[in-house]
Design an enzyme around this catalytic site. Structure first.
Site: not given
Ligand code: NAP
Length: 315
Positions: A46, A48, A50-52, A175, A200
Protein backbone atom coordinates in the site's frame (compact mmCIF):
# COMPACT_ATOMS: atom_id res chain seq x y z
CA UNK A 1 -15.22 10.01 17.60
CA UNK A 2 -17.87 7.35 16.99
CA UNK A 3 -18.82 7.70 20.64
CA UNK A 4 -19.96 11.28 19.96
CA UNK A 5 -21.90 10.14 16.90
CA UNK A 6 -23.63 7.42 18.96
CA UNK A 7 -24.84 10.26 21.20
CA UNK A 8 -22.58 9.52 24.16
CA UNK A 9 -19.05 10.45 25.09
CA UNK A 10 -17.82 6.95 25.82
CA UNK A 11 -14.60 5.75 27.42
CA UNK A 12 -12.92 5.04 24.07
CA UNK A 13 -13.71 8.56 22.82
CA UNK A 14 -12.18 10.09 25.94
CA UNK A 15 -9.08 7.88 25.51
CA UNK A 16 -8.85 8.91 21.85
CA UNK A 17 -9.05 12.62 22.67
CA UNK A 18 -6.47 12.24 25.46
CA UNK A 19 -4.22 10.38 23.04
CA UNK A 20 -4.59 13.17 20.46
CA UNK A 21 -3.44 15.79 22.95
CA UNK A 22 -0.58 13.52 24.03
CA UNK A 23 0.48 13.07 20.42
CA UNK A 24 0.34 16.82 19.77
CA UNK A 25 2.61 17.36 22.77
CA UNK A 26 5.04 14.76 21.45
CA UNK A 27 5.17 16.09 17.90
CA UNK A 28 8.14 18.33 18.66
CA UNK A 29 10.24 15.34 19.75
CA UNK A 30 11.09 14.21 16.21
CA UNK A 31 13.35 11.20 15.79
CA UNK A 32 16.13 11.10 13.22
CA UNK A 33 18.79 8.64 12.11
CA UNK A 34 21.56 8.55 9.53
CA UNK A 35 21.20 4.75 9.09
CA UNK A 36 21.78 3.59 5.49
CA UNK A 37 20.05 0.73 3.66
CA UNK A 38 22.54 0.26 0.84
CA UNK A 39 22.36 -3.35 -0.37
CA UNK A 40 19.09 -3.97 1.54
CA UNK A 41 15.69 -4.81 0.05
CA UNK A 42 12.41 -3.58 1.52
CA UNK A 43 8.80 -4.38 0.56
CA UNK A 44 6.08 -1.88 1.50
CA UNK A 45 2.43 -2.79 0.92
CA UNK A 46 0.00 0.00 0.00
CA UNK A 47 2.79 2.44 -0.85
CA UNK A 48 0.99 4.32 -3.62
CA UNK A 49 -0.24 6.91 -1.12
CA UNK A 50 -0.22 8.02 2.54
CA UNK A 51 2.16 6.65 5.17
CA UNK A 52 3.39 3.87 2.87
CA UNK A 53 4.52 6.27 0.13
CA UNK A 54 6.23 8.60 2.62
CA UNK A 55 8.00 5.62 4.21
CA UNK A 56 9.15 4.55 0.73
CA UNK A 57 10.64 8.02 0.04
CA UNK A 58 12.62 7.98 3.29
CA UNK A 59 13.89 4.40 2.89
CA UNK A 60 14.81 5.04 -0.76
CA UNK A 61 16.84 8.09 0.36
CA UNK A 62 18.78 5.69 2.60
CA UNK A 63 19.84 3.74 -0.48
CA UNK A 64 17.62 0.66 -0.22
CA UNK A 65 15.96 -1.30 -3.03
CA UNK A 66 12.28 -0.51 -2.48
CA UNK A 67 9.47 -2.73 -3.76
CA UNK A 68 6.11 -1.02 -3.61
CA UNK A 69 3.28 -3.57 -3.53
CA UNK A 70 0.10 -1.97 -4.85
CA UNK A 71 -3.22 -3.02 -6.37
CA UNK A 72 -3.75 0.04 -8.61
CA UNK A 73 -1.02 0.14 -11.28
CA UNK A 74 -1.92 3.68 -12.44
CA UNK A 75 -1.52 5.11 -8.93
CA UNK A 76 1.59 2.97 -8.39
CA UNK A 77 3.23 4.42 -11.53
CA UNK A 78 2.74 8.01 -10.33
CA UNK A 79 3.87 7.06 -6.81
CA UNK A 80 7.03 5.42 -8.15
CA UNK A 81 7.87 8.53 -10.20
CA UNK A 82 7.43 10.72 -7.11
CA UNK A 83 9.46 8.39 -4.84
CA UNK A 84 12.32 8.28 -7.38
CA UNK A 85 12.27 12.06 -7.89
CA UNK A 86 12.16 12.93 -4.17
CA UNK A 87 14.75 10.33 -3.11
CA UNK A 88 17.10 10.45 -6.10
CA UNK A 89 17.15 6.61 -5.96
CA UNK A 90 16.00 4.85 -9.17
CA UNK A 91 15.90 1.39 -7.52
CA UNK A 92 12.15 1.51 -6.83
CA UNK A 93 10.12 -1.37 -8.23
CA UNK A 94 6.35 -1.84 -8.56
CA UNK A 95 4.72 -5.24 -8.02
CA UNK A 96 0.98 -5.90 -8.18
CA UNK A 97 -0.66 -7.03 -4.94
CA UNK A 98 -4.31 -7.11 -3.94
CA UNK A 99 -4.56 -8.12 -0.30
CA UNK A 100 -8.26 -8.86 -0.66
CA UNK A 101 -7.51 -11.87 -2.87
CA UNK A 102 -5.31 -14.78 -1.73
CA UNK A 103 -4.62 -15.69 -5.38
CA UNK A 104 -3.02 -12.25 -5.92
CA UNK A 105 -1.04 -12.61 -2.65
CA UNK A 106 0.29 -16.02 -3.71
CA UNK A 107 1.24 -14.73 -7.18
CA UNK A 108 3.01 -11.72 -5.65
CA UNK A 109 4.97 -13.92 -3.23
CA UNK A 110 5.88 -16.33 -6.02
CA UNK A 111 7.38 -13.47 -8.07
CA UNK A 112 9.28 -12.09 -5.07
CA UNK A 113 10.62 -15.52 -4.07
CA UNK A 114 11.71 -16.16 -7.67
CA UNK A 115 13.24 -12.75 -8.46
CA UNK A 116 14.63 -11.39 -5.19
CA UNK A 117 17.67 -12.97 -3.58
CA UNK A 118 17.10 -11.25 -0.27
CA UNK A 119 14.49 -9.38 1.77
CA UNK A 120 15.48 -7.34 4.82
CA UNK A 121 12.20 -5.65 5.71
CA UNK A 122 8.56 -6.44 5.04
CA UNK A 123 6.37 -3.46 5.91
CA UNK A 124 2.73 -4.58 6.14
CA UNK A 125 1.30 -1.08 5.76
CA UNK A 126 -1.77 -1.30 3.48
CA UNK A 127 -5.09 -0.89 5.20
CA UNK A 128 -8.76 -0.16 4.84
CA UNK A 129 -10.79 1.60 7.55
CA UNK A 130 -14.50 1.54 8.36
CA UNK A 131 -15.66 0.56 4.87
CA UNK A 132 -19.25 -0.53 4.21
CA UNK A 133 -19.75 -4.27 4.69
CA UNK A 134 -17.94 -6.19 1.96
CA UNK A 135 -16.17 -9.50 1.53
CA UNK A 136 -12.81 -10.35 0.03
CA UNK A 137 -12.47 -12.76 -2.91
CA UNK A 138 -12.03 -15.52 -0.30
CA UNK A 139 -15.22 -14.60 1.58
CA UNK A 140 -13.58 -12.84 4.56
CA UNK A 141 -14.95 -9.58 6.01
CA UNK A 142 -12.99 -6.88 4.16
CA UNK A 143 -11.19 -5.14 7.06
CA UNK A 144 -10.23 -8.38 8.82
CA UNK A 145 -9.40 -9.94 5.44
CA UNK A 146 -7.12 -7.17 4.13
CA UNK A 147 -5.63 -5.71 7.32
CA UNK A 148 -5.00 -8.99 9.13
CA UNK A 149 -5.47 -12.16 7.04
CA UNK A 150 -3.96 -10.77 3.81
CA UNK A 151 -0.80 -9.64 5.59
CA UNK A 152 -0.68 -12.83 7.68
CA UNK A 153 -0.64 -14.93 4.50
CA UNK A 154 1.89 -12.62 2.82
CA UNK A 155 4.24 -12.88 5.82
CA UNK A 156 3.90 -16.68 5.85
CA UNK A 157 4.81 -16.88 2.15
CA UNK A 158 7.84 -14.56 2.46
CA UNK A 159 9.18 -15.83 5.78
CA UNK A 160 11.77 -18.22 4.34
CA UNK A 161 13.30 -15.38 2.30
CA UNK A 162 13.31 -13.13 5.39
CA UNK A 163 14.98 -15.91 7.42
CA UNK A 164 17.67 -16.40 4.77
CA UNK A 165 18.31 -12.63 4.74
CA UNK A 166 18.53 -12.24 8.54
CA UNK A 167 18.94 -9.88 10.28
CA UNK A 168 15.58 -8.85 8.87
CA UNK A 169 12.36 -7.29 10.13
CA UNK A 170 8.59 -7.37 9.78
CA UNK A 171 6.64 -4.20 10.60
CA UNK A 172 2.86 -4.44 11.01
CA UNK A 173 0.88 -1.21 10.87
CA UNK A 174 -1.68 -1.41 13.67
CA UNK A 175 -3.46 1.50 15.37
CA UNK A 176 -4.57 2.90 18.71
CA UNK A 177 -7.99 1.91 17.28
CA UNK A 178 -7.15 -1.64 18.38
CA UNK A 179 -8.92 -0.51 21.58
CA UNK A 180 -12.21 -0.29 19.64
CA UNK A 181 -12.43 -3.99 18.91
CA UNK A 182 -12.25 -7.47 20.32
CA UNK A 183 -11.54 -10.73 18.52
CA UNK A 184 -15.01 -12.14 17.88
CA UNK A 185 -14.02 -15.78 17.56
CA UNK A 186 -17.68 -16.72 17.23
CA UNK A 187 -18.35 -14.24 14.39
CA UNK A 188 -14.96 -13.06 13.16
CA UNK A 189 -16.38 -12.04 9.75
CA UNK A 190 -19.19 -9.99 11.35
CA UNK A 191 -21.84 -11.99 9.53
CA UNK A 192 -24.33 -11.71 12.40
CA UNK A 193 -23.80 -8.00 12.96
CA UNK A 194 -21.40 -5.53 11.38
CA UNK A 195 -20.17 -2.34 12.97
CA UNK A 196 -17.48 -0.66 10.77
CA UNK A 197 -15.58 0.87 13.70
CA UNK A 198 -15.51 -2.35 15.74
CA UNK A 199 -14.49 -4.40 12.72
CA UNK A 200 -11.60 -2.00 12.07
CA UNK A 201 -10.65 -2.27 15.77
CA UNK A 202 -10.75 -6.08 15.56
CA UNK A 203 -8.42 -6.09 12.54
CA UNK A 204 -5.93 -3.73 14.23
CA UNK A 205 -6.06 -5.76 17.46
CA UNK A 206 -5.32 -8.85 15.34
CA UNK A 207 -2.22 -7.04 13.98
CA UNK A 208 -0.80 -6.64 17.51
CA UNK A 209 -1.72 -10.16 18.66
CA UNK A 210 -0.16 -11.75 15.58
CA UNK A 211 2.96 -9.57 15.99
CA UNK A 212 3.42 -10.98 19.51
CA UNK A 213 2.70 -14.57 18.44
CA UNK A 214 5.11 -14.32 15.50
CA UNK A 215 7.87 -12.72 17.61
CA UNK A 216 7.70 -15.71 19.97
CA UNK A 217 8.02 -18.13 17.05
CA UNK A 218 10.96 -16.19 15.57
CA UNK A 219 13.02 -15.90 18.76
CA UNK A 220 16.73 -16.31 17.97
CA UNK A 221 16.05 -16.51 14.21
CA UNK A 222 17.41 -13.03 13.43
CA UNK A 223 13.95 -11.98 12.16
CA UNK A 224 12.25 -9.44 14.42
CA UNK A 225 8.65 -8.18 14.36
CA UNK A 226 7.06 -4.88 15.43
CA UNK A 227 3.55 -3.44 15.63
CA UNK A 228 3.18 0.29 14.97
CA UNK A 229 0.61 2.95 15.76
CA UNK A 230 1.60 5.82 13.42
CA UNK A 231 -0.50 8.51 15.15
CA UNK A 232 -3.63 10.18 13.77
CA UNK A 233 -2.35 11.07 10.33
CA UNK A 234 -3.79 13.25 7.51
CA UNK A 235 -4.07 10.58 4.81
CA UNK A 236 -6.77 9.08 2.57
CA UNK A 237 -7.60 6.50 5.28
CA UNK A 238 -10.73 8.50 6.12
CA UNK A 239 -12.22 7.87 2.65
CA UNK A 240 -15.07 5.74 4.07
CA UNK A 241 -15.97 8.03 6.97
CA UNK A 242 -19.53 9.34 7.02
CA UNK A 243 -20.32 13.09 7.12
CA UNK A 244 -20.57 13.23 10.91
CA UNK A 245 -17.18 11.57 11.34
CA UNK A 246 -15.64 13.86 8.71
CA UNK A 247 -16.87 16.89 10.70
CA UNK A 248 -15.30 15.43 13.85
CA UNK A 249 -12.10 14.88 11.85
CA UNK A 250 -12.06 18.60 10.89
CA UNK A 251 -12.35 19.52 14.58
CA UNK A 252 -9.38 17.37 15.63
CA UNK A 253 -7.32 18.18 12.51
CA UNK A 254 -4.99 20.67 14.29
CA UNK A 255 -3.93 17.84 16.60
CA UNK A 256 -3.18 15.35 13.83
CA UNK A 257 0.14 14.47 12.21
CA UNK A 258 1.41 15.31 8.75
CA UNK A 259 2.10 12.25 6.60
CA UNK A 260 5.83 12.76 7.10
CA UNK A 261 5.42 12.77 10.88
CA UNK A 262 3.11 9.75 10.59
CA UNK A 263 5.78 7.71 8.79
CA UNK A 264 8.42 8.21 11.50
CA UNK A 265 7.55 5.25 13.75
CA UNK A 266 7.52 2.83 10.80
CA UNK A 267 10.93 4.14 9.69
CA UNK A 268 12.20 3.91 13.27
CA UNK A 269 11.13 0.26 13.51
CA UNK A 270 12.79 -0.47 10.15
CA UNK A 271 16.23 1.03 10.87
CA UNK A 272 16.76 1.53 14.61
CA UNK A 273 19.11 -1.13 16.03
CA UNK A 274 18.33 -3.26 19.11
CA UNK A 275 14.64 -2.61 19.64
CA UNK A 276 12.38 -5.12 21.35
CA UNK A 277 10.78 -7.66 19.02
CA UNK A 278 7.06 -8.24 19.54
CA UNK A 279 6.56 -4.72 20.90
CA UNK A 280 3.93 -2.08 20.09
CA UNK A 281 5.57 1.18 19.03
CA UNK A 282 4.16 4.69 18.92
CA UNK A 283 5.97 8.05 18.58
CA UNK A 284 9.23 6.21 17.90
CA UNK A 285 9.29 4.37 21.19
CA UNK A 286 7.92 1.27 22.86
CA UNK A 287 4.40 2.06 24.00
CA UNK A 288 1.60 0.49 26.00
CA UNK A 289 -1.35 -1.22 24.38
CA UNK A 290 -4.62 -2.49 25.87
CA UNK A 291 -4.86 -5.62 28.01
CA UNK A 292 -6.72 -7.37 25.15
CA UNK A 293 -3.69 -6.72 22.93
CA UNK A 294 -1.43 -8.46 25.48
CA UNK A 295 -3.63 -11.57 25.72
CA UNK A 296 -1.30 -14.30 24.49
CA UNK A 297 -3.93 -17.03 24.90
CA UNK A 298 -6.17 -15.15 22.48
CA UNK A 299 -3.15 -14.54 20.23
CA UNK A 300 -2.70 -18.32 19.87
CA UNK A 301 -6.43 -18.90 19.22
CA UNK A 302 -6.33 -16.20 16.54
CA UNK A 303 -3.20 -17.77 15.04
CA UNK A 304 -4.88 -21.17 14.78
CA UNK A 305 -8.06 -19.68 13.33
CA UNK A 306 -6.10 -17.61 10.78
CA UNK A 307 -4.18 -20.70 9.62
CA UNK A 308 -7.43 -22.66 9.33
CA UNK A 309 -9.14 -19.93 7.30
CA UNK A 310 -6.15 -19.58 4.97
CA UNK A 311 -5.59 -23.33 4.65
CA UNK A 312 -1.95 -23.14 5.78
CA UNK A 313 0.12 -25.06 8.30
CA UNK A 314 2.22 -22.67 10.39
CA UNK A 315 3.23 -24.03 13.78
N1 NAP B 1 -3.92 7.63 8.94
C1 NAP B 1 -4.10 7.33 10.21
O1 NAP B 1 -4.53 8.19 11.02
C2 NAP B 1 -3.79 5.95 10.74
C3 NAP B 1 -3.89 5.74 12.13
C4 NAP B 1 -3.59 4.48 12.63
C5 NAP B 1 -3.20 3.46 11.78
N2 NAP B 1 -3.13 3.69 10.43
C6 NAP B 1 -2.73 2.56 9.58
O2 NAP B 1 -1.67 2.95 8.74
C7 NAP B 1 -1.68 2.21 7.52
C8 NAP B 1 -1.53 3.15 6.33
O3 NAP B 1 -2.68 3.98 6.30
P1 NAP B 1 -2.75 5.41 5.60
O4 NAP B 1 -3.25 6.34 6.63
O5 NAP B 1 -1.51 5.71 4.85
O6 NAP B 1 -3.99 5.13 4.62
P2 NAP B 1 -4.22 5.41 3.07
O7 NAP B 1 -3.68 6.73 2.68
O8 NAP B 1 -5.68 5.15 2.87
O9 NAP B 1 -3.36 4.26 2.37
C9 NAP B 1 -3.78 2.92 2.47
C10 NAP B 1 -3.04 2.11 1.42
O10 NAP B 1 -3.52 0.75 1.51
C11 NAP B 1 -3.82 0.30 0.20
N3 NAP B 1 -4.81 -0.78 0.18
C12 NAP B 1 -6.07 -0.78 0.67
N4 NAP B 1 -6.67 -1.95 0.39
C13 NAP B 1 -5.77 -2.71 -0.30
C14 NAP B 1 -5.79 -3.99 -0.88
N5 NAP B 1 -6.89 -4.77 -0.86
N6 NAP B 1 -4.67 -4.45 -1.49
C15 NAP B 1 -3.56 -3.69 -1.56
N7 NAP B 1 -3.49 -2.44 -1.05
C16 NAP B 1 -4.58 -1.96 -0.43
C17 NAP B 1 -4.36 1.54 -0.50
O11 NAP B 1 -4.37 1.34 -1.90
P3 NAP B 1 -5.44 2.11 -2.86
O12 NAP B 1 -4.93 3.50 -3.02
O13 NAP B 1 -5.41 1.29 -4.11
O14 NAP B 1 -6.76 2.06 -2.14
C18 NAP B 1 -3.34 2.57 -0.02
O15 NAP B 1 -2.17 2.47 -0.78
C19 NAP B 1 -3.00 1.42 7.53
O16 NAP B 1 -2.74 0.09 7.90
C20 NAP B 1 -3.83 2.11 8.61
O17 NAP B 1 -4.75 1.24 9.22
C21 NAP B 1 -3.41 4.91 9.89
Amino acid sequence: MDGIIDGKLDYITICSITQLFKEKALLCGQWSSEARLTGKTVIITGANTGIGKETAVDLAKRGGRIIIACRDMGKADSARAEIVERSGNPDVVIRGLDLSDSKSIREFAQIINREEHQLHALINNAGVMMCPYAKTADGFEMQFGVNHLGHFLLTFLLLELLRRSAPSRIINLSSMAHAWGRIQLEDVHSERSYHPRRAYGQSKLANILSTRALARRLQDSGVTVYAVHPGIVRTEIKRHMNLALLISWKVVRPFTKTIQQGAQTTIYCTVEPDIQSGGYYCDCKLSSCTRAARDDVMAEKLWELSCQMLGITWE
